[in-house]
Design a protein around this motif. Sequence first.
Motif, mmCIF file in Angstrom:
data_model
loop_
_atom_site.group_PDB
_atom_site.id
_atom_site.type_symbol
_atom_site.label_atom_id
_atom_site.label_comp_id
_atom_site.label_asym_id
_atom_site.label_seq_id
_atom_site.Cartn_x
_atom_site.Cartn_y
_atom_site.Cartn_z
ATOM 1 N N ALA A 127 1.056 -0.957 0.244
ATOM 2 C CA ALA A 127 -0.216 0.334 0.464
ATOM 3 C C ALA A 127 0.870 1.135 0.028
ATOM 4 C CB ALA A 127 -0.881 -0.156 1.211
ATOM 5 N N GLN A 128 2.132 1.459 0.886
ATOM 6 C CA GLN A 128 2.822 2.562 0.448
ATOM 7 C C GLN A 128 3.584 2.630 -0.930
ATOM 8 O OE1 GLN A 128 5.351 0.684 3.647
ATOM 9 N NE2 GLN A 128 5.939 3.064 4.459
ATOM 10 N N LEU A 129 3.619 1.708 -1.300
ATOM 11 C CA LEU A 129 4.386 1.700 -2.784
ATOM 12 C C LEU A 129 2.915 2.005 -3.708
ATOM 13 C CD1 LEU A 129 6.861 1.304 -4.536
ATOM 14 C CD2 LEU A 129 6.030 -1.049 -5.051
ATOM 15 N N LEU A 130 2.034 2.019 -3.736
ATOM 16 C CA LEU A 130 1.198 1.946 -4.198
ATOM 17 C C LEU A 130 0.525 3.838 -4.060
ATOM 18 C CD1 LEU A 130 -1.601 1.160 -6.092
ATOM 19 C CD2 LEU A 130 -2.923 0.785 -4.104
ATOM 20 N N HIS A 131 0.410 3.817 -3.222
ATOM 21 C CA HIS A 131 0.192 5.699 -2.601
ATOM 22 C C HIS A 131 1.765 6.580 -2.891
ATOM 23 C CE1 HIS A 131 -3.953 4.931 -2.073
ATOM 24 N NE2 HIS A 131 -3.237 3.696 -1.156
ATOM 25 N N GLY A 173 7.300 2.977 7.390
ATOM 26 C CA GLY A 173 6.721 1.953 8.352
ATOM 27 C C GLY A 173 5.339 1.800 8.035
ATOM 28 N N PRO A 174 4.365 1.507 7.403
ATOM 29 C CA PRO A 174 2.808 1.513 7.680
ATOM 30 C C PRO A 174 2.238 2.501 7.678
ATOM 31 C CG PRO A 174 3.221 -0.473 6.693
ATOM 32 C CD PRO A 174 4.837 -0.263 7.991
ATOM 33 N N ALA A 175 2.901 2.624 9.179
ATOM 34 C CA ALA A 175 2.255 4.553 9.576
ATOM 35 C C ALA A 175 1.998 5.155 9.023
ATOM 36 C CB ALA A 175 2.906 4.032 11.547
ATOM 37 N N GLU A 176 3.243 5.275 8.534
ATOM 38 C CA GLU A 176 3.055 6.785 7.962
ATOM 39 C C GLU A 176 1.862 7.113 6.457
ATOM 40 O OE1 GLU A 176 5.824 7.614 5.131
ATOM 41 O OE2 GLU A 176 5.572 5.911 3.955
ATOM 42 N N LEU A 177 1.333 5.108 6.406
ATOM 43 C CA LEU A 177 -0.351 5.811 5.259
ATOM 44 C C LEU A 177 -1.342 6.714 5.775
ATOM 45 C CD1 LEU A 177 0.150 2.494 3.909
ATOM 46 C CD2 LEU A 177 0.209 4.749 2.739
ATOM 47 N N ASP A 178 -1.992 7.304 5.489
ATOM 48 C CA ASP A 178 -3.147 8.336 5.788
ATOM 49 C C ASP A 178 -4.294 7.638 4.849
ATOM 50 O OD1 ASP A 178 -2.392 9.372 3.649
ATOM 51 O OD2 ASP A 178 -2.458 11.393 4.165
ATOM 52 N N VAL A 179 -4.113 6.125 4.469
ATOM 53 C CA VAL A 179 -5.329 6.270 4.147
ATOM 54 C C VAL A 179 -5.687 4.632 4.597
ATOM 55 C CG1 VAL A 179 -5.449 7.365 1.963
ATOM 56 C CG2 VAL A 179 -3.914 5.650 1.574
ATOM 57 N N LEU A 180 -6.154 3.641 4.193
ATOM 58 C CA LEU A 180 -6.420 2.232 4.045
ATOM 59 C C LEU A 180 -6.120 2.284 5.267
ATOM 60 C CD1 LEU A 180 -4.553 0.730 1.239
ATOM 61 C CD2 LEU A 180 -6.834 1.688 1.016
ATOM 62 N N PRO A 181 -6.770 2.446 6.289
ATOM 63 C CA PRO A 181 -6.659 2.084 7.836
ATOM 64 C C PRO A 181 -7.065 0.521 8.040
ATOM 65 C CG PRO A 181 -8.750 2.750 7.114
ATOM 66 C CD PRO A 181 -8.171 3.442 6.324
ATOM 67 N N ASN A 182 -7.781 -0.258 7.536
ATOM 68 C CA ASN A 182 -7.876 -1.323 7.799
ATOM 69 C C ASN A 182 -6.534 -2.579 7.570
ATOM 70 O OD1 ASN A 182 -10.369 -2.050 9.066
ATOM 71 N ND2 ASN A 182 -10.968 -1.893 6.692
ATOM 72 N N LEU A 229 6.404 -4.853 -5.325
ATOM 73 C CA LEU A 229 5.749 -4.737 -7.082
ATOM 74 C C LEU A 229 4.509 -5.807 -7.008
ATOM 75 C CD1 LEU A 229 5.099 -3.408 -9.143
ATOM 76 C CD2 LEU A 229 7.256 -5.077 -10.223
ATOM 77 N N LEU A 230 4.549 -6.781 -6.740
ATOM 78 C CA LEU A 230 3.738 -8.042 -6.430
ATOM 79 C C LEU A 230 1.970 -6.941 -5.281
ATOM 80 C CD1 LEU A 230 5.614 -10.955 -6.765
ATOM 81 C CD2 LEU A 230 4.146 -9.737 -8.280
ATOM 82 N N SER A 231 3.175 -7.116 -4.361
ATOM 83 C CA SER A 231 1.814 -6.572 -2.827
ATOM 84 C C SER A 231 1.505 -5.499 -3.824
ATOM 85 C CB SER A 231 2.924 -6.247 -1.609
ATOM 86 O OG SER A 231 3.827 -8.009 -1.408
ATOM 87 N N LYS A 232 1.543 -4.154 -4.106
ATOM 88 C CA LYS A 232 1.565 -3.146 -4.701
ATOM 89 C C LYS A 232 0.355 -3.427 -5.692
ATOM 90 C CE LYS A 232 2.357 0.970 -7.973
ATOM 91 N NZ LYS A 232 3.307 1.714 -8.663
ATOM 92 N N GLY A 233 -0.104 -5.082 -6.790
ATOM 93 C CA GLY A 233 -0.463 -5.303 -7.529
ATOM 94 C C GLY A 233 -1.652 -5.915 -6.661
ATOM 95 N N ILE A 234 -1.676 -6.173 -5.552
ATOM 96 C CA ILE A 234 -2.407 -6.984 -4.832
ATOM 97 C C ILE A 234 -4.081 -5.715 -4.028
ATOM 98 C CG2 ILE A 234 -3.176 -8.052 -2.697
ATOM 99 C CD1 ILE A 234 -0.483 -10.520 -3.237
ATOM 100 N N VAL A 235 -2.920 -4.859 -3.475
ATOM 101 C CA VAL A 235 -3.326 -4.056 -2.703
ATOM 102 C C VAL A 235 -3.967 -3.367 -4.012
ATOM 103 C CG1 VAL A 235 -3.218 -2.102 -0.862
ATOM 104 C CG2 VAL A 235 -1.981 -4.146 -0.486
ATOM 105 N N ALA A 236 -3.550 -3.052 -5.150
ATOM 106 C CA ALA A 236 -4.281 -1.878 -5.942
ATOM 107 C C ALA A 236 -5.895 -2.913 -6.144
ATOM 108 C CB ALA A 236 -3.489 -1.976 -7.568
ATOM 109 N N LEU A 237 -5.871 -4.204 -6.342
ATOM 110 C CA LEU A 237 -7.280 -5.120 -6.569
ATOM 111 C C LEU A 237 -8.000 -5.067 -5.621
ATOM 112 C CD1 LEU A 237 -5.334 -7.502 -8.128
ATOM 113 C CD2 LEU A 237 -6.857 -6.102 -9.090
ATOM 114 N N THR A 238 -7.642 -5.007 -3.948
ATOM 115 C CA THR A 238 -8.492 -5.389 -3.004
ATOM 116 C C THR A 238 -8.960 -4.072 -2.014
ATOM 117 O OG1 THR A 238 -6.511 -6.599 -2.385
ATOM 118 C CG2 THR A 238 -7.195 -7.941 -3.006
#
Length: 529
Positions: free
Chosen positions: A136-140, A148-157, A179-188
């Motif tokens: 999700a970090q890479l996606l955004h 770490g992921p704590a810096e994300l202000d989107v996708l709270p779950n 990159l694979l994880s980014k693609g998964i989060v882009a879909l889900t």
Amino acid sequence: MATTTDPAPLSPASPVGDLLVPSRFPYRTIAMGTVGSTLLMLGAFGAGGILIHDPVLGQGPLSWIRYGHGRMLANAVLYVGFALVIWAWVRLGRYVLAGRVGSRPVLIAAFCWMAPLLISPPLFTRDVFSYLGQGAQLLHGLDPYANGPAELDVLPNVVQNVHPLWQTTPAPYGPLFLLLSKGIVALTGDNMIPGVILTRLVLLAGLAGTLWALPRLVRHLGGKLPVTLWLAVASPMMVIHLFGGPHNDLMMLAFLTIGVLAALERKHVVAIVLVTLGMLIKPTAAIALPFLVWVWANHLPGESKVRNFLRAGVASVALFLPVFVLGTWVSLGSLNLGWFAGLKAPQLIANWLNFPTGIGEVFYSLVHLVVDVQPSPFVTVARAIAMIGLAVFGVWQWWLARDGGKNAIFRSAVVLLAVAILFPPTLPWYLTWGFVLLSTYRWQRRNLSAVVAVSVFVTLVYYPTGEQALYDWWYIALVIAASLYAAASLLRPDPLGLAAAWRRDPADKFLPTEPTGGKPAEPATTGSH
């Protein structure tokens, strides 16, 4: 007594790999493991790596399974399921070692045991939530190697389900996996359950690649395919950890095994490219690269070993660099080498499963009886000494591999295993790095028994939630006992005679015993009917 569905009982004296006429298909053994896996899945909804806010059970009539007595029941169901899976695996192993079943039943067993876990909450780990958070970090547009992921202000779950230890920790994984994880989060998106399931489906490609390579590696390295599949595919480390976890090591192993196979088949360009891609999934694949140079050098014509080594080494570096640079650029959009710093993140985990850390903790405990000191210096010094020893051991094994071929692959697997044990941290699924390659060699029965003990032990030393259980000493004592019993059961069904004692009639002591040759004894002649 032989059943009508499973193969006949086995003689403990049967050597590994004997070619006997296959018996009937082991339906009951496979069914036992499938029932166990189903119980694992059901128990995981209350005792596994559950979501903080579960959209399925969190507010519904079944939410009680996540708390109090409901959670205790879930744990009981989960561990019963685990016991059935291990029982089925060991029982299948006895049939394999006696040559009573071939490769097909082993594969069917593994797939049947994995199938229920496809929709299970994560088992014995929460790493998959970190995968999704870093994707999700890479996606955004954020750098997973900086924060770490704590810096994300989107996708709270996504963010809230990442383990607290990794909330502010940079990613330790290769850019291709991100990159694979980014693609998964882009879909889900923010939906964690589809995210976990899709991650498992993506990692199945890694399992497929490994399955394609294993039979061919066995032909090169001299093992027995049913034994290899039983060790590498149907084992609890694969079924429960790598797939049930799930863990990205499953994808890395595909690139590693296919790359090693390519090297043995003289396709050296393909080998270096594939193992480099494996390194871009998980960096430990890079350990195999220097050993593949020896394999390449020994396949080159000419009598000068030095010249052949230099030619193979230069060619390998010339292939490695562009694949590494291009793979990183495509994955991250730049030549971001921050992931090397991210490799330090797992070292935050300190427990005695990592041998040097355990030694440091022992010395700390002894000194602490006399002087009030902190444990960190002892652990740091022990780890530093182990790193020096590991480096020396790795270089020595690499030098001993200079004849290439089977020897080089074997020593690369040994070094991968040593890194898993000596380099902090030691996590249970890390042992698969070396075990999968070693499974393609010929094994002795007593060594396989040791593998059973290790497999059961490392699967259980973490709680189903993913938290470590290594300092719960009563629990660890039970784990050790279960591991030793499973190991003994590979050599002899019911080694403690528990089932026999349960069924025994007091009058049985007057009956003749079965001789060691395995043939039934003649009835005693008493003159009566």
